[in-house]
Design a protein around this motif. Structure first.
Motif, short mmCIF file in Angstrom:
data_model
loop_
_atom_site.label_atom_id
_atom_site.label_comp_id
_atom_site.label_asym_id
_atom_site.label_seq_id
_atom_site.Cartn_x
_atom_site.Cartn_y
_atom_site.Cartn_z
N VAL A 47 12.23 40.16 -43.84
CA VAL A 47 13.36 40.85 -44.01
C VAL A 47 13.78 41.23 -45.47
O VAL A 47 14.47 42.34 -45.79
N VAL A 48 13.66 40.36 -46.38
CA VAL A 48 13.79 40.52 -47.91
C VAL A 48 13.16 41.65 -48.42
O VAL A 48 13.57 42.75 -49.08
N LEU A 49 11.91 41.68 -48.09
CA LEU A 49 10.62 42.90 -48.49
C LEU A 49 11.23 44.32 -47.89
O LEU A 49 11.34 45.22 -48.51
N VAL A 50 11.53 44.04 -46.50
CA VAL A 50 12.05 45.56 -45.81
C VAL A 50 13.28 45.83 -46.51
O VAL A 50 13.58 47.11 -46.62
N THR A 51 14.31 45.15 -46.88
CA THR A 51 15.50 45.59 -47.34
C THR A 51 15.18 46.08 -48.89
O THR A 51 16.01 47.16 -49.06
N LEU A 52 14.44 45.37 -49.65
CA LEU A 52 14.26 45.93 -50.81
C LEU A 52 13.41 47.18 -50.61
O LEU A 52 14.07 48.10 -51.55
N LEU B 79 10.62 31.23 -39.08
CA LEU B 79 11.87 31.77 -39.99
C LEU B 79 11.45 31.82 -41.43
O LEU B 79 11.97 32.97 -42.14
N ALA B 80 10.68 31.15 -41.97
CA ALA B 80 10.22 31.58 -43.31
C ALA B 80 9.61 32.88 -43.50
O ALA B 80 9.90 33.52 -44.55
N THR B 81 8.64 32.98 -42.66
CA THR B 81 7.78 34.36 -42.60
C THR B 81 8.99 35.50 -42.44
O THR B 81 9.03 36.55 -43.09
#
Length: 294
Positions: free
Chosen positions: A36-41, A29-31
């Protein structure tokens, strides 16, 4: 012979397996959260920059009109900054690593220096900005020019180069040094012809990572007073300048008033990421080349 309760053993195994699977799930989940945050950014940056990156954007100077604004000044300032940071960091960083690993006597002084270098790597970047403001901008009366900014950023990334170079030099097998000494070579000849060539891949990796960090830092330059809205292009070390991270910072702030500035900031981020990608690719190519040779 002690009796072993098979039911208790199965229960303990089941408990350990549950804990193991639960821990694996948490780490997954942490990974995934980070990805997800990186792809969204990245998705947000690239979508906002569509239609804004063109030849005029790369070659135009700054302008109050978002349609005419460009980052030529920021690109030029970034390149000039690297002209100072790269040689200063490499000379001081690699030289310090060579002294600590090959010449310094093991003792309290060497341990003290080593500990402080490692501590400096974790100091917030804004502290180096205050140091640069005190020593270079005001102390040496250089002002907010390329030379002062380059020296400040060199201090920021110097610990990274020192630590990486030390690890690379330390990883060179001792028998290579002994073989060189056995053939009559002096200590400096051994370092120059044996140790450094074998340590070059690790040293280059540290240098490129340090330069990548210097290109992307903003806080030290804000503290020493580097402007963002600078129309003239710098053509010397004593000229005022701006860099891409500073431009991104100020355009992001101004986007609250003019929405188009958010698109300009996103486009500049894409260019900055491209520059970092190219630098890291060059580092990988050079490192692989030297690894095959040595």
């Amino acid at each position: 012979m002690k009796y072993v309760d098979s039911a208790q053993v199965k229960k303990n195994m089941g408990s350990r397996l549950f804990i193991n699977n639960f821990a694996k799930f948490i780490f997954l989940l942490a990974t995934l959260f980070g990805l997800v945050v990186l792809v969204t950014l990245i998705y947000r940056v690239f979508t906002d920059s569509i239609g804004w990156i063109d030849f005029n954007f790369l070659t135009n100077k700054l302008s109050t009109d978002p349609e005419k604004a460009g980052i030529m000044g920021a690109i030029t300032g970034t390149l000039w900054l690297m002209v100072v940071v790269a040689p200063v960091t490499m000379f001081l960083g690699i030289g310090t690593a060579i002294y600590l690993e090959e010449y310094a006597k093991k003792g309290r002084l060497q341990s003290f220096i080593q500990t402080n270098i490692q501590n400096l790597a974790g100091v917030p970047s804004i502290v180096f900005g205050i140091l640069g403001l005190t020593v270079f901008v005001r102390g040496l009366d250089l002002g907010s020019v390329i030379l002062a900014g380059g020296f400040t950023m060199s201090l920021l990334v110097l610990p990274v180069v020192v630590v990486a170079s030390q690890e690379a030099i330390r990883a060179v097998p001792q028998f290579l040094r002994e073989a060189s000494y056995g053939m009559g070579a002096t200590k400096w000849q051994t370092i120059k012809n044996v140790v450094l060539p074998a340590a070059i891949p690790g040293i280059l990796t540290g240098v490129i990572l340090a330069l990548s960090r210097a290109i992307g830092e903003t806080a030290p330059l804000v503290v020493i007073g580097i402007p963002a809205l600078l129309i003239p292009l710098p053509d010397g070390l004593m000229d005022k300048f701006t860099v891409m991270p500073m431009q991104i910072y100020y355009w992001t702030i101004d986007s609250a008033l003019v929405a188009e500035y958010a698109n300009l900031a996103a486009a500049t981020i894409v260019i900055l990421l491209l520059v970092l990608f190219i630098m890291n690719s060059i580092a990988v190519i050079i490192r692989n080349k030297f690894q095959k040779r040595y």
